[in-house]
Design an enzyme around this catalytic site. Structure first.
Site, PDB file in Angstrom:
ATOM      1  N   SER A  13     -20.754 -49.739  21.000  1.00  0.00           N
ATOM      2  CA  SER A  13     -19.310 -49.497  20.938  1.00  0.00           C
ATOM      3  C   SER A  13     -18.992 -48.182  20.244  1.00  0.00           C
ATOM      4  O   SER A  13     -17.885 -47.658  20.376  1.00  0.00           O
ATOM      5  CB  SER A  13     -18.603 -50.645  20.213  1.00  0.00           C
ATOM      6  OG  SER A  13     -18.927 -50.643  18.827  1.00  0.00           O
ATOM      7  N   ASP A  29     -10.876 -51.987  16.893  1.00  0.00           N
ATOM      8  CA  ASP A  29     -11.406 -52.459  18.178  1.00  0.00           C
ATOM      9  C   ASP A  29     -11.561 -53.978  18.131  1.00  0.00           C
ATOM     10  O   ASP A  29     -12.605 -54.521  18.483  1.00  0.00           O
ATOM     11  CB  ASP A  29     -12.744 -51.781  18.484  1.00  0.00           C
ATOM     12  CG  ASP A  29     -13.234 -52.056  19.904  1.00  0.00           C
ATOM     13  OD1 ASP A  29     -12.388 -52.346  20.767  1.00  0.00           O
ATOM     14  OD2 ASP A  29     -14.456 -51.980  20.135  1.00  0.00           O
ATOM     15  N   LYS A  69      -6.811 -54.771  24.446  1.00  0.00           N
ATOM     16  CA  LYS A  69      -7.501 -55.586  25.446  1.00  0.00           C
ATOM     17  C   LYS A  69      -6.494 -56.020  26.508  1.00  0.00           C
ATOM     18  O   LYS A  69      -5.360 -56.396  26.185  1.00  0.00           O
ATOM     19  CB  LYS A  69      -8.152 -56.802  24.790  1.00  0.00           C
ATOM     20  CG  LYS A  69      -8.975 -56.473  23.548  1.00  0.00           C
ATOM     21  CD  LYS A  69     -10.075 -55.451  23.816  1.00  0.00           C
ATOM     22  CE  LYS A  69     -10.835 -55.103  22.534  1.00  0.00           C
ATOM     23  NZ  LYS A  69     -11.894 -54.114  22.748  1.00  0.00           N
TER      24      LYS A  69
END
Length: 353
Positions: A183, A271, A300
């Site tokens: 990530s 995140d 998201k």
């Protein structure tokens, strides 16, 4: 030369069609968008002469969310041999260009064409230079050849300052072995996307303060530490020991949606896997209350109506910040390293003198 080709992540062709169709309607450019599922591209076919050129002139590529790359032009069928001769015939109607990129789509078929493109580029570049169709001039349009197969190519044009910074819109980033998760590349790509490289030393400077919400195991924290920032990593999960040994990380075991810094910080990154509306509210709080100067946050996305959801979220964020009297620039993009998500960059603007 009246179609707009737009590259995208496979599975997001519908979002690209909705986004470019919305912009075309607002600008009164007649046409229609079309795409095949999982083809990694969409096409907007303009009904009026000059429509594609007008869209690219009126829109800023950096302001689009789902397209990775774009070009105006048309698809051309190629023979099995003498491809260069056929291309030169079609390019006679195009302006002289200042650079050349050969591109493929982000699909299995596209990957198989990569070797062909590398081999084909050398003789093509030589032929274009010999015939005066290609100069080394950044002020001229870029010639973008997107191969859908060895027998079909999109002959496209784009302005270098109003298109992707990398071929296909895909940055060539190398995964750092020291980082605890892949990530980490999302944050690095976000910086490349939203911050001019010449501004990194000023805006990503050593000694700056940062908060990473939902940090564990530390993929994004690693990028901050790599820039020698002092990081507060907020997560109830464990952090990579290598990051803790750096001496630059304070691990706070807390809920990222509840944590607030004791004093404003330079950067907030987040995140966290959460409903996007809740993350949007978090953005409004941090930027609206001046808890950070800049932020990179992932939203998201749901499985359906993703373009409409992003539009609603961005409107909510902008309206919420405006209601708080905060002057903040808001940018959003689906990055190459994003999956079912988009990345937002926010920066508080200096108060007028």
């Amino acid at each position: 030369m009246n179609s707009l080709l737009l590259h995208c992540r496979p599975g997001f062709e519908g979002e690209v069609c909705a986004e470019i169709g919305e912009h075309a309607g607002r600008l009164n450019v007649a046409g229609y968008a079309r795409a095949k599922p999982n083809s990694a591209h969409a096409e907007f076919v303009c009904s009026e002469p000059g429509g594609a050129e007008r869209l690219m002139r009126e829109l800023r590529f950096a302001g689009l969310v789902f397209p990775r790359q774009w070009a105006r032009g048309a698809f051309v069928e190629l023979p099995e041999s003498e491809r260069i001769g056929v291309l030169l015939e079609h390019l006679a109607a195009y302006p002289v260009c200042g650079s050349l990129w050969l591109e493929v789509l982000d699909s299995n078929e596209g990957k198989e064409l990569s070797t062909f493109c590398r081999k084909f580029e050398v003789p093509l570049r030589k032929a274009l230079g010999k015939t005066g169709r290609l100069l080394d001039d950044p002020r001229r349009p870029r010639l973008l050849l997107t191969f859908r197969s060895g027998r079909e190519v999109f002959l496209g044009l784009a302005e270098p300052d109003n298109s992707a910074a990398w071929p296909m819109g895909i940055p060539r980033l190398k995964f750092p072995r020291e980082a605890p998760s892949r990530s980490t590349l999302k944050l690095e790509e976000a910086w490349h996307q939203f911050i001019p490289r010449e501004a990194w030393d000023l805006r990503l400077a050593p000694g700056m303060s940062a908060v990473d919400l939902g940090a564990a195991p530390g993929g994004w924290t690693w990028q901050l530490v790599n820039r020698h920032m002092k990081v507060t990593a907020v997560d109830n999960g464990p952090m990579a020991q290598s990051l803790m040994d750096s001496g630059l990380v304070e691990h706070v075991r807390a809920d990222g949606f509840v944590f607030r810094p004791r004093r404003p910080v330079d950067w907030m990154v987040c995140d966290i896997v959460e409903k996007p509306a809740r993350t949007a509210a978090l953005i409004e709080t941090w930027l609206g209350e001046g808890l950070c100067r800049e932020a990179v946050v992932n939203l998201k996305l749901p499985m359906k109506q993703r373009h409409a959801e992003v539009r609603r979220l961005l409107e909510r964020i902008r309206d919420g910040l405006s209601a708080r009297g905060a002057k903040v620039s808001v940018a959003c993009r689906q990055l190459y390293h994003d999956r079912e998500e988009v990345t937002c960059h926010l920066c508080r603007l200096p108060a007028p003198a």
